[in-house]
Design a protein around this motif. Structure first.
Motif, PDB file in Angstrom:
ATOM      1  N   MET A 135       0.834  -1.207   0.000  1.00 41.83           N
ATOM      2  CA  MET A 135       0.000   0.000   0.000  1.00 41.83           C
ATOM      3  C   MET A 135       0.867   1.255   0.000  1.00 41.83           C
ATOM      4  SD  MET A 135      -3.050   1.464   0.406  1.00 41.83           S
ATOM      5  CE  MET A 135      -4.225   0.498   1.280  1.00 41.83           C
ATOM      6  N   LEU A 136       1.942   1.259   0.766  1.00 48.46           N
ATOM      7  CA  LEU A 136       2.849   2.402   0.817  1.00 48.46           C
ATOM      8  C   LEU A 136       3.551   2.604  -0.529  1.00 48.46           C
ATOM      9  CD1 LEU A 136       3.779   4.489   2.886  1.00 48.46           C
ATOM     10  CD2 LEU A 136       5.684   2.993   3.397  1.00 48.46           C
ATOM     11  N   THR A 137       3.874   1.516  -1.202  1.00 43.80           N
ATOM     12  CA  THR A 137       4.492   1.597  -2.524  1.00 43.80           C
ATOM     13  C   THR A 137       3.548   2.224  -3.534  1.00 43.80           C
ATOM     14  OG1 THR A 137       5.774  -0.377  -2.018  1.00 43.80           O
ATOM     15  CG2 THR A 137       5.626   0.256  -4.317  1.00 43.80           C
ATOM     16  N   PHE A 138       2.295   1.764  -3.544  1.00 47.87           N
ATOM     17  CA  PHE A 138       1.314   2.342  -4.458  1.00 47.87           C
ATOM     18  C   PHE A 138       1.006   3.795  -4.114  1.00 47.87           C
ATOM     19  CE2 PHE A 138      -0.189  -2.115  -5.399  1.00 47.87           C
ATOM     20  CZ  PHE A 138       0.344  -2.117  -6.679  1.00 47.87           C
ATOM     21  N   SER A 139       1.051   4.127  -2.847  1.00 43.63           N
ATOM     22  CA  SER A 139       0.823   5.509  -2.428  1.00 43.63           C
ATOM     23  C   SER A 139       1.946   6.419  -2.925  1.00 43.63           C
ATOM     24  CB  SER A 139       0.713   5.580  -0.913  1.00 43.63           C
ATOM     25  OG  SER A 139       0.582   6.893  -0.491  1.00 43.63           O
ATOM     26  N   ALA A 140       3.167   5.942  -2.883  1.00 45.51           N
ATOM     27  CA  ALA A 140       4.294   6.739  -3.384  1.00 45.51           C
ATOM     28  C   ALA A 140       4.198   6.915  -4.900  1.00 45.51           C
ATOM     29  CB  ALA A 140       5.609   6.072  -3.001  1.00 45.51           C
ATOM     30  N   CYS A 141       3.792   5.866  -5.594  1.00 49.19           N
ATOM     31  CA  CYS A 141       3.605   5.980  -7.050  1.00 49.19           C
ATOM     32  C   CYS A 141       2.475   6.945  -7.390  1.00 49.19           C
ATOM     33  CB  CYS A 141       3.315   4.614  -7.650  1.00 49.19           C
ATOM     34  SG  CYS A 141       4.684   3.476  -7.576  1.00 49.19           S
ATOM     35  N   GLU A 142       1.407   6.904  -6.615  1.00 44.83           N
ATOM     36  CA  GLU A 142       0.281   7.800  -6.834  1.00 44.83           C
ATOM     37  C   GLU A 142       0.673   9.249  -6.560  1.00 44.83           C
ATOM     38  OE1 GLU A 142      -2.935  10.196  -5.105  1.00 44.83           O
ATOM     39  OE2 GLU A 142      -1.770   8.891  -3.805  1.00 44.83           O
ATOM     40  N   ALA A 143       1.483   9.473  -5.537  1.00 48.37           N
ATOM     41  CA  ALA A 143       1.929  10.832  -5.221  1.00 48.37           C
ATOM     42  C   ALA A 143       2.841  11.377  -6.318  1.00 48.37           C
ATOM     43  CB  ALA A 143       2.648  10.843  -3.879  1.00 48.37           C
ATOM     44  N   GLY A 144       3.739  10.550  -6.815  1.00 43.71           N
ATOM     45  CA  GLY A 144       4.623  10.991  -7.890  1.00 43.71           C
ATOM     46  C   GLY A 144       3.871  11.303  -9.165  1.00 43.71           C
ATOM     47  N   THR A 145       2.907  10.467  -9.503  1.00 40.38           N
ATOM     48  CA  THR A 145       2.094  10.706 -10.699  1.00 40.38           C
ATOM     49  C   THR A 145       1.234  11.954 -10.536  1.00 40.38           C
ATOM     50  OG1 THR A 145       2.015   8.322 -11.065  1.00 40.38           O
ATOM     51  CG2 THR A 145       0.425   9.657 -12.260  1.00 40.38           C
ATOM     52  N   GLY A 146       0.675  12.134  -9.345  1.00 40.87           N
ATOM     53  CA  GLY A 146      -0.142  13.315  -9.099  1.00 40.87           C
ATOM     54  C   GLY A 146       0.652  14.599  -9.176  1.00 40.87           C
ATOM     55  N   LEU A 147       1.852  14.596  -8.630  1.00 44.48           N
ATOM     56  CA  LEU A 147       2.686  15.802  -8.706  1.00 44.48           C
ATOM     57  C   LEU A 147       3.156  16.076 -10.127  1.00 44.48           C
ATOM     58  CD1 LEU A 147       4.765  15.578  -5.440  1.00 44.48           C
ATOM     59  CD2 LEU A 147       2.907  17.143  -5.989  1.00 44.48           C
ATOM     60  N   ALA A 148       3.407  15.020 -10.892  1.00 50.44           N
ATOM     61  CA  ALA A 148       3.784  15.222 -12.294  1.00 50.44           C
ATOM     62  C   ALA A 148       2.616  15.813 -13.082  1.00 50.44           C
ATOM     63  CB  ALA A 148       4.220  13.898 -12.912  1.00 50.44           C
ATOM     64  N   LEU A 149       1.402  15.339 -12.812  1.00 57.03           N
ATOM     65  CA  LEU A 149       0.226  15.920 -13.463  1.00 57.03           C
ATOM     66  C   LEU A 149      -0.010  17.356 -13.023  1.00 57.03           C
ATOM     67  CD1 LEU A 149      -2.303  12.965 -13.366  1.00 57.03           C
ATOM     68  CD2 LEU A 149      -1.281  14.006 -15.383  1.00 57.03           C
ATOM     69  N   LEU A 150       0.271  17.650 -11.759  1.00 53.98           N
ATOM     70  CA  LEU A 150       0.127  19.016 -11.266  1.00 53.98           C
ATOM     71  C   LEU A 150       1.088  19.959 -11.966  1.00 53.98           C
ATOM     72  CD1 LEU A 150      -1.111  20.955  -9.107  1.00 53.98           C
ATOM     73  CD2 LEU A 150       0.855  20.341  -7.701  1.00 53.98           C
ATOM     74  N   VAL A 151       2.333  19.545 -12.111  1.00 53.37           N
ATOM     75  CA  VAL A 151       3.326  20.388 -12.781  1.00 53.37           C
ATOM     76  C   VAL A 151       2.972  20.567 -14.257  1.00 53.37           C
ATOM     77  CG1 VAL A 151       5.744  20.456 -13.519  1.00 53.37           C
ATOM     78  CG2 VAL A 151       5.177  19.890 -11.167  1.00 53.37           C
TER      79      VAL A 151
END
Length: 98
Positions: A63-79
């Motif tokens: 779950m922590l691994t998927f959360s880190a992937c989701e955070a990275g993808t979300g920040l990339a979409l934000l930028v």
């Protein structure tokens, strides 16, 4: 229901309500998603302690691994959306335009 269960349920419910009702900025939506994932991670981490299981559980780490992937993808979409549209307001994103 113990106080621990009540705190996890209330944290998850408040973050999902924040995601549902506070839709002005993309960063606030991402923060609500991260708080949902954090409350689920803490609940899954405390589950073997409450059931008194001695075997280690791999589900919180997954779950922590998927959360880190989701955070990275979300920040990339934000930028990317901030660079193309100029802001992170969600009402500026029209999916019907090319």
């Amino acid at each position: 229901m113990t106080l621990l269960h009540l705190s996890f349920y209330s944290a998850f419910t408040l973050s999902s309500l924040g995601l549902a009702f506070h839709r002005t900025h993309l960063i606030s939506a991402l923060l609500c998603l991260e708080s949902m994932m954090l409350s689920m991670f803490i609940a899954l981490s405390m589950w073997p302690i409450q059931t008194q299981t001695t075997s280690p559980m791999m589900l919180p780490i997954l779950m922590l691994t998927f959360s880190a992937c989701e955070a990275g993808t979300g920040l990339a979409l934000l930028v990317a959306s901030t660079r193309t549209h100029g802001s992170d307001h969600l009402h500026n994103f029209n999916l019907l335009q090319c």
